[in-house]
Design an enzyme around this catalytic site. Structure first.
Site, mmCIF file in Angstrom:
data_model
loop_
_atom_site.group_PDB
_atom_site.id
_atom_site.type_symbol
_atom_site.label_atom_id
_atom_site.label_comp_id
_atom_site.label_asym_id
_atom_site.label_seq_id
_atom_site.Cartn_x
_atom_site.Cartn_y
_atom_site.Cartn_z
ATOM 1 N N GLU A 127 92.815 124.666 43.025
ATOM 2 C CA GLU A 127 92.047 123.420 43.009
ATOM 3 C C GLU A 127 91.084 123.360 41.824
ATOM 4 O O GLU A 127 89.908 123.027 41.973
ATOM 5 C CB GLU A 127 91.280 123.248 44.325
ATOM 6 C CG GLU A 127 92.206 123.155 45.523
ATOM 7 C CD GLU A 127 91.505 122.787 46.823
ATOM 8 O OE1 GLU A 127 90.350 123.196 47.017
ATOM 9 O OE2 GLU A 127 92.131 122.079 47.635
ATOM 10 N N ASP A 167 96.292 123.497 54.965
ATOM 11 C CA ASP A 167 94.851 123.525 54.760
ATOM 12 C C ASP A 167 94.060 123.140 56.006
ATOM 13 O O ASP A 167 93.560 122.024 56.084
ATOM 14 C CB ASP A 167 94.504 122.563 53.610
ATOM 15 C CG ASP A 167 93.064 122.706 53.152
ATOM 16 O OD1 ASP A 167 92.373 123.578 53.676
ATOM 17 O OD2 ASP A 167 92.653 121.936 52.270
ATOM 18 N N GLU A 197 86.082 120.168 59.159
ATOM 19 C CA GLU A 197 86.393 119.231 58.080
ATOM 20 C C GLU A 197 87.475 118.237 58.470
ATOM 21 O O GLU A 197 87.395 117.059 58.141
ATOM 22 C CB GLU A 197 86.840 120.032 56.849
ATOM 23 C CG GLU A 197 87.362 119.177 55.717
ATOM 24 C CD GLU A 197 87.813 120.008 54.510
ATOM 25 O OE1 GLU A 197 87.709 121.247 54.550
ATOM 26 O OE2 GLU A 197 88.263 119.398 53.525
HETATM 27 C C1 BDP Z 1 89.743 122.479 51.449
HETATM 28 C C2 BDP Z 1 88.425 121.795 51.273
HETATM 29 C C3 BDP Z 1 87.760 122.152 49.973
HETATM 30 C C4 BDP Z 1 87.706 123.670 49.824
HETATM 31 C C5 BDP Z 1 89.101 124.228 49.950
HETATM 32 C C6 BDP Z 1 89.127 125.742 49.908
HETATM 33 O O1 BDP Z 1 88.646 120.398 51.324
HETATM 34 O O2 BDP Z 1 86.476 121.598 50.001
HETATM 35 O O3 BDP Z 1 87.134 124.014 48.598
HETATM 36 O O4 BDP Z 1 89.639 123.859 51.190
HETATM 37 O O5 BDP Z 1 89.371 126.341 50.951
HETATM 38 O O6 BDP Z 1 90.106 122.336 52.789
HETATM 39 O O7 BDP Z 1 88.937 126.332 48.867
#
Ligand code: BDP
Length: 711
Positions: A301, A375, A403
């Protein structure tokens, strides 16, 4: 005026004194019914130790001395001849003289025994190490509070998992990524000089569950975290947590040395880079001698990582591991990766990247894998890496903060979700190769084992944003201690400590908790659908979204609905993600007859008019599930209306109000989703089904720029 204020104070004060704002969590130590309190006082009227000089034994004794009189309703005896609690390790002459067999307690476990010591009846809390004794003290208090103390205590416990970690996604400006319970509890600005007394209560709560490590900062880390200024702040927190057996860890940003302008590159194979990290580790260990190590999100990401230099995850992890190794530190390297350019099914990518690295990691590296392949969704199959990397210890990472499950206001007890994954059979070494056995190291003989929970803790008075979200923190800790503990057992012990032991309250509350996560699944992402949340903040429905820069950020990527059907074909005719699972699992998921409702649309694209085992068509079933989700929230509300008067007004009121929010939002999810999927399927609503309150455009136009937890 003064008279009025005084009068008001008198009127208001009793309420304040009785305030139940949730701050005390499950450590309330309410006075027991008189007879039970008296009986408990007879079993032990004092707390004794030979080891009060040990900081951990000292906090254990302090906890017992605070809790015991509060529960029994009687002051502790000053010492002497009566029954007592005796706590310590074999370093204590009195404990040593008892000749207890402590082999079952291991490094961190304990023995609780009721026995005679020089003619005095004793509750003995004995352990090989002080931390074990502390856990034993909390276990004793848990049994006493929950009303489950047996007549003659004889308990031996030890944790099944070595690293029982919280991961805070807390930023240096005190915002919390995906945090819905206020600001970060780490008041960085005032650290290192001022340490909030809350840090002690945080440590007590975690120690009561056996949590022994905490990563203080967000995985999306800033380079500043590793400057001298911030190391000093982390050291001050570590000093507070240390007596409670909790080690501090930090998330490290891969490019830190470059961004701090101290190296030209962050190539892990460059000797200058390795030397920088070694010196940095030495610096950290000078400030925090028992520093746990680093957590790293790399090449994920948009975060930098070793692949920026054409090196592998193993190259990166091993270089860091070498830096902390002389100090006994470890590196937790996350496997949460998916590429912005790879057109491959996102569910397959982490496996594809990490499986070939099995056996290539240093022995103080542990790879941290999310429970499912996408996720933290309301339901995912277990991650295919579990069972697929036998030479590498794997941490299972779960998200305690909700979340994707309604933030802090939706009642969703997550332990059933975690059990579902822990109990899942990977078939890696034949039948019975459960994820729990991968995680506790027993399947492949690993010593270094771990679980990590993304914390839901913040500055809110009630810590977790809601009372029921405290149960998720609690359950996570209990399951990290023992992954086989049943979700309903944990819910029961939590409810008895948090609210009341009255079975007419506890039973229906536990029932409500146990069904709550499935309700969320039904009104958000039923039948194996996933990732249908609105963009960015992930609050509310957005199944129509299909125009984001990266394909796998779009809900449409996941549901693949068109006029013929819905669902992601992950069988051989599709992405073949099923092939990443061991034979029997792959076959079960690949076959429409055996895959089951829970993962139907995760693995299959199903025609709208195809008949399902329920006798309904796909389209009818989808609508029915959304309705079932809303009905489940209705039922929770009805239950709660009856239960609320049985507890204090303050907590009852918050729960009542949050259930109203949940109800509104369940309807929003249902209506928006049905409106959207109907626009795609073109099928009429089944008979008797209530049409959505608004048209699709209405739902599409809803915006929430200020939703919490976003970054
Ligand atoms: C996702 C979240 C993000 C996190 C990412 C992670 O939306 O904010 O940074 O996971 O685990 O679910 O790195």
């Amino acid at each position: 005026m003064a008279v009025l204020v005084a009068a008001l104070t008198i009127l208001v004060w009793p309420n304040i004194a009785a305030a139940e704002d949730g701050y005390r969590l499950w450590l309330r130590y309410e006075t027991l019914p008189a007879a039970e309190g008296a009986a408990l006082a007879r079993r032990a009227g004092a707390v004794e130790t030979d080891e009060s000089a040990d900081p951990t034994i000292a906090v254990a004794v302090a906890e017992l001395r605070r809790a015991w009189p509060s529960m029994t309703g009687q002051p502790l005896a000053a010492g002497g001849s009566g029954a007592a609690i005796l706590i310590g390790t074999p370093k204590s002459p009195r404990i040593a003289a008892l000749r207890l067999d402590l082999s079952g307690a291991g490094e961190e476990g304990f023995v609780l025994r009721e026995m005679q010591d020089g003619g005095r009846p004793m509750i003995v809390i004995a352990a090989n190490r002080p931390t074990g004794a502390l856990y034993g003290a909390f276990h004793l208090l848990r049994l006493a509070q929950a009303g489950t103390l047996p007549d003659r205590l004889n308990v031996v416990e030890r944790p099944r998992v070595k690293l029982r970690m919280l991961n805070h996604w807390d930023n240096l400006d005190r915002t919390v990524e995906r945090g819905f319970s206020g600001q970060s509890i780490w008041d960085w600005w005032k650290l290192p000089t001022a340490t909030d007394p809350r840090y002690v209560d945080y440590a007590r709560a975690n120690a009561s569950l056996g949590i022994n490590g905490t990563v203080l900062n967000n995985v999306n880390a800033k380079p500043d975290t590793l400057t001298a200024e911030w190391i000093a702040k982390a050291a001050a927190v570590a000093d507070v947590l240390r007596p409670y057996g909790i080690k501090v860890y930090l998330s490290a940003r891969w490019s830190t040395p470059v961004e701090l302008k101290q190296t030209k590159t962050a190539d892990p194979l460059d000797p200058q880079v390795a030397a920088w990290w070694k010196a940095k580790a030495d610096e950290i260990y000078r400030a925090i001698p028992d520093f746990g190590g680093f957590l790293v999100k790399a090449n994920s990401e948009g975060q930098p990582g070793p692949q920026d230099y054409k090196r592998t995850h193993a190259d990166g992890a091993n270089m860091l591991a070498a830096a902390v190794k002389p100090h006994g530190g470890i590196v937790m390297w996350r496997a949460f990766v998916y590429s912005e350019v790879d057109p491959e099914d996102r569910a397959k990518q982490a496996y594809s990247e990490f499986k070939p690295l099995d056996g290539k990691f240093a022995d103080n590296v542990i790879v941290q894998v999310k429970n499912g392949p996408i996720d933290f969704q309301p339901r995912e199959p277990f991650h295919p890496l579990f069972g697929a990397m036998p030479k590498t210890p794997l941490v299972m990472e779960v998200q305690i903060t909700k979340e994707y499950l309604g933030f802090a206001t939706h009642l969703a007890y997550l332990a059933p979700m975690w059990s579902e994954v822990l109990e899942a059979d990977t078939f890696a070494k034949g039948k019975g190769s459960t994820v729990a056995k991968v995680i506790d190291g027993s399947l492949d003989g690993h010593e270094l084992t771990g679980m990590a929970g993304v914390a839901n803790i913040g500055s809110d008075r009630n810590w977790s944003g809601s009372i029921f979200d405290q149960a998720n923190w609690y359950a996570y800790g209990r399951m990290a201690w023992n992954p086989d503990l049943a979700a309903d057992t944990i819910a029961t012990e939590w409810a008895r400590q948090t609210f009341t032991r009255d079975p007419s309250f506890v039973q229906p509350t536990v029932q409500m908790m146990m069904g709550s996560r499935q309700a969320v699944v039904d009104y958000m992402t039923p039948l194996g659908l996933t990732h249908l949340m609105a963009t960015g903040h992930h609050y509310g429905p957005g199944p129509w979204v299909d125009d984001l820069a990266r394909p796998e950020w779009n809900p449409a990527y996941y549901h693949r609905a068109d006029k013929n059907g819905i669902g992601f074909d992950r069988t051989r005719t599709g992405s073949n993600a099923v092939a990443q699972y061991a034979g029997p699992v792959a076959r079960r998921f690949a076959d429409r007859r055996t895959v089951g409702d829970d993962f139907l649309l995760w693995f299959h694209h199903v025609g709208w008019d195809e008949k399902l085992p329920s006798g309904r068509t796909m389209w009818e079933e989808l609508v029915a599930r959304y309705d079932r989700g809303v009905a489940a929230v209705d039922a929770m509300q009805a239950h709660w209306e009856r239960l609320a008067p049985m507890i204090d007004a303050e907590r009852a009121r918050e729960i009542t109000q949050f259930l109203v929010i949940q109800k509104q939002e369940a309807i929003w999810w249902r209506d928006a989703s049905i409106a959207y999927f109907q626009s795609v399927s073109g099928r009429p609503l089944p008979q008797g089904v209530r049409p959505p309150a608004h048209d699709l455009e209405f739902y599409k136009a809803i915006r929430h720029p200020y939703a919490p937890g976003h970054h």
